[in-house]
Design an enzyme around this catalytic site. Structure first.
Site, PDB file in Angstrom:
ATOM      1  N   GLU A   1      25.790  42.468  35.149  1.00 51.93           N
ATOM      2  CA  GLU A   1      26.980  42.610  35.728  1.00 51.93           C
ATOM      3  C   GLU A   1      26.851  43.070  36.758  1.00 51.93           C
ATOM      4  O   GLU A   1      27.162  44.834  36.686  1.00 51.93           O
ATOM      5  CB  GLU A   1      27.296  43.631  34.466  1.00 51.93           C
ATOM      6  CG  GLU A   1      28.091  42.754  33.363  1.00 51.93           C
ATOM      7  CD  GLU A   1      29.224  42.865  32.311  1.00 51.93           C
ATOM      8  OE1 GLU A   1      29.887  42.335  31.619  1.00 51.93           O
ATOM      9  OE2 GLU A   1      29.703  44.159  32.075  1.00 51.93           O
TER      10      GLU A   1
ATOM     11  N   SER B   1      33.990  38.078  36.184  1.00 45.69           N
ATOM     12  CA  SER B   1      34.665  37.621  36.846  1.00 45.69           C
ATOM     13  C   SER B   1      34.224  36.078  36.338  1.00 45.69           C
ATOM     14  O   SER B   1      34.816  34.898  37.127  1.00 45.69           O
ATOM     15  CB  SER B   1      35.229  37.384  37.991  1.00 45.69           C
ATOM     16  OG  SER B   1      35.612  38.526  38.301  1.00 45.69           O
TER      17      SER B   1
ATOM     18  N   GLY C   1      36.225  42.471  37.036  1.00 43.71           N
ATOM     19  CA  GLY C   1      37.841  42.311  37.586  1.00 43.71           C
ATOM     20  C   GLY C   1      38.095  41.644  38.719  1.00 43.71           C
ATOM     21  O   GLY C   1      39.030  42.547  38.826  1.00 43.71           O
TER      22      GLY C   1
ATOM     23  N   ASN D   1      34.886  41.489  25.842  1.00 41.65           N
ATOM     24  CA  ASN D   1      34.815  42.682  26.084  1.00 41.65           C
ATOM     25  C   ASN D   1      35.978  42.889  26.236  1.00 41.65           C
ATOM     26  O   ASN D   1      36.628  42.835  27.363  1.00 41.65           O
ATOM     27  CB  ASN D   1      33.533  43.537  27.473  1.00 41.65           C
ATOM     28  CG  ASN D   1      33.840  44.988  27.593  1.00 41.65           C
ATOM     29  OD1 ASN D   1      34.139  45.536  26.331  1.00 41.65           O
ATOM     30  ND2 ASN D   1      33.000  45.104  28.251  1.00 41.65           N
TER      31      ASN D   1
ATOM     32  N   HIS E   1      27.933  49.866  29.443  1.00 42.38           N
ATOM     33  CA  HIS E   1      28.259  49.092  30.821  1.00 42.38           C
ATOM     34  C   HIS E   1      28.962  49.819  32.593  1.00 42.38           C
ATOM     35  O   HIS E   1      28.576  51.106  31.575  1.00 42.38           O
ATOM     36  CB  HIS E   1      30.179  48.315  29.846  1.00 42.38           C
ATOM     37  CG  HIS E   1      31.102  47.604  30.749  1.00 42.38           C
ATOM     38  ND1 HIS E   1      31.443  48.191  31.920  1.00 42.38           N
ATOM     39  CD2 HIS E   1      30.792  46.705  30.673  1.00 42.38           C
ATOM     40  CE1 HIS E   1      32.306  46.882  32.483  1.00 42.38           C
ATOM     41  NE2 HIS E   1      31.672  45.719  31.740  1.00 42.38           N
TER      42      HIS E   1
ATOM     43  N   LYS F   1      37.728  45.705  26.197  1.00 37.07           N
ATOM     44  CA  LYS F   1      37.848  46.738  27.246  1.00 37.07           C
ATOM     45  C   LYS F   1      39.201  47.179  26.426  1.00 37.07           C
ATOM     46  O   LYS F   1      38.842  47.390  25.275  1.00 37.07           O
ATOM     47  CB  LYS F   1      37.854  46.964  28.505  1.00 37.07           C
ATOM     48  CG  LYS F   1      37.077  46.052  29.507  1.00 37.07           C
ATOM     49  CD  LYS F   1      37.157  45.692  30.547  1.00 37.07           C
ATOM     50  CE  LYS F   1      35.688  44.781  31.175  1.00 37.07           C
ATOM     51  NZ  LYS F   1      35.764  44.826  32.832  1.00 37.07           N
TER      52      LYS F   1
ATOM     53  N   GLU G   1      31.400  50.409  34.145  1.00 38.28           N
ATOM     54  CA  GLU G   1      32.478  51.974  33.958  1.00 38.28           C
ATOM     55  C   GLU G   1      32.311  53.185  33.019  1.00 38.28           C
ATOM     56  O   GLU G   1      32.557  54.071  33.338  1.00 38.28           O
ATOM     57  CB  GLU G   1      33.745  50.337  33.129  1.00 38.28           C
ATOM     58  CG  GLU G   1      34.699  49.848  33.704  1.00 38.28           C
ATOM     59  CD  GLU G   1      35.044  49.118  33.081  1.00 38.28           C
ATOM     60  OE1 GLU G   1      35.238  48.570  31.561  1.00 38.28           O
ATOM     61  OE2 GLU G   1      34.903  47.426  33.944  1.00 38.28           O
TER      62      GLU G   1
HETATM   63  P1  13P Z   1      36.080  41.131  33.865  1.00 34.81           P
HETATM   64  O1  13P Z   1      34.934  39.521  33.281  1.00 34.81           O
HETATM   65  O2  13P Z   1      36.522  40.932  33.784  1.00 34.81           O
HETATM   66  O3  13P Z   1      35.411  40.270  35.467  1.00 34.81           O
HETATM   67  O4  13P Z   1      34.936  41.763  33.222  1.00 34.81           O
HETATM   68  C1  13P Z   1      33.042  41.794  33.434  1.00 34.81           C
HETATM   69  C2  13P Z   1      33.425  42.365  32.452  1.00 34.81           C
HETATM   70  O5  13P Z   1      33.098  44.199  32.858  1.00 34.81           O
HETATM   71  C3  13P Z   1      32.615  42.258  31.286  1.00 34.81           C
HETATM   72  O6  13P Z   1      32.270  44.024  30.248  1.00 34.81           O
END
Ligand code: 13P
Length: 250
Positions: free
Chosen positions: A166, A212, A172, A9, A94, A11, A96
């Site tokens: 997740e 992560s 992150g 992803n 997601h 982003k 976010e």
């Molecule tokens: P990270 O791998 O950067 O922690 O992000 C995970 C994520 O949100 C994937 O959709």
């Protein structure tokens, strides 16, 4: 045996020229992988990424979509639009998007139904916050999110849905859930699917872990009984690193 699906992803990262060179590099690294390789790119990269991925085993996904077909929805992109250019996957709900753009369980459910009706493969995200984990509410949160996301789907549609667990506190942050905690939570999600759609469906549903994931922890996570691959953020931005995650079993 469920297939492992390893999805990046990106982003809000990468311009088209960066997307092109990434796919060009990744292609060689992952061409012999038996795992499903997916890159979920920003809308503006999709067309370029799709062109580059043609004839490779890399599948391309989007990171969001609207549930309506068309109309006066400024700034939105429909599933039909994604499908028309050859996109195969789409991330839905997601954390976010839930946190910053008011995604609710209801909109997640609408988007999921629409994606499935178009034969786009949805990756639906569920996961608890740190506060919810610490107060012992993780199970209730993830099973409720799962139930509401899948509400009204047929057994076949549930089988065609990928769920990504997740934990928000692991996204992150460099903090990964332990492989045992991730596996246990994914089992709760699978049990919830079994409760509503039966064991057979639950055993077929692909459930990823995300938060992560990197090349140094992918193997231990993906070898757990219920973890069927990963949804990878930061570590999917560098082709060599992402390839190591895809090739965790080599
Ligand atoms: P990270 O791998 O950067 O922690 O992000 C995970 C994520 O949100 C994937 O959709």
């Amino acid at each position: 045996m469920r297939k492992k699906v390893i999805a990046g992803n990106w982003k809000m990262n990468k311009l088209p020229n960066e997307a092109i060179s990434f796919i060009e590099e990744l292609e060689n690294y992952v061409k012999d992988s038996e795992n499903e390789v997916v890159i979920c790119a920003p809308y503006t990269d999709l067309f370029y990424a799709l062109n580059m991925a043609q004839g490779t085993n890399i599948k391309i996904g989007a990171q969001n979509m609207n549930w309506e077909e068309k109309g006066a929805y400024t700034g939105e992109v429909s599933g039909e639009m994604l499908k028309s250019i050859g996109v195969e996957y789409v991330i839905i709900g997601h954390s976010e998007r839930r946190a910053y753009y008011n995604e609710t369980d209801e909109t997640v459910n609408k988007k999921l139904k629409k994606a499935l009706s178009l034969e786009l493969k949805p990756i639906v995200c569920v996961g608890e916050s740190l506060e919810q984990r610490e107060s012992g509410d993780a199970k209730t949160i993830v099973t409720t999110q799962t139930k509401l996301a899948l509400e009204g789907l047929t057994n076949k549609e549930v089988e065609d849905t990928i769920i990504a667990y997740e934990p928000i506190w692991a996204i992150g942050t460099g903090k990964t859930a332990t492989k045992e905690d991730a596996n246990e939570t994914i089992k709760w999600i699978r049990e919830e699917v079994a409760k509503n759609y039966g064991e057979e469906v639950a055993n077929k549903v692909i459930i990823q872990y995300g938060g992560s994931v990197k090349s140094s922890n992918a193997k231990e996570l993906f070898e757990m009984s219920d973890i069927d691959g990963g949804l990878v953020g930061g570590a999917s931005l560098v082709a060599e690193e992402f390839a190591k995650i895809v090739n965790y079993n080599k």
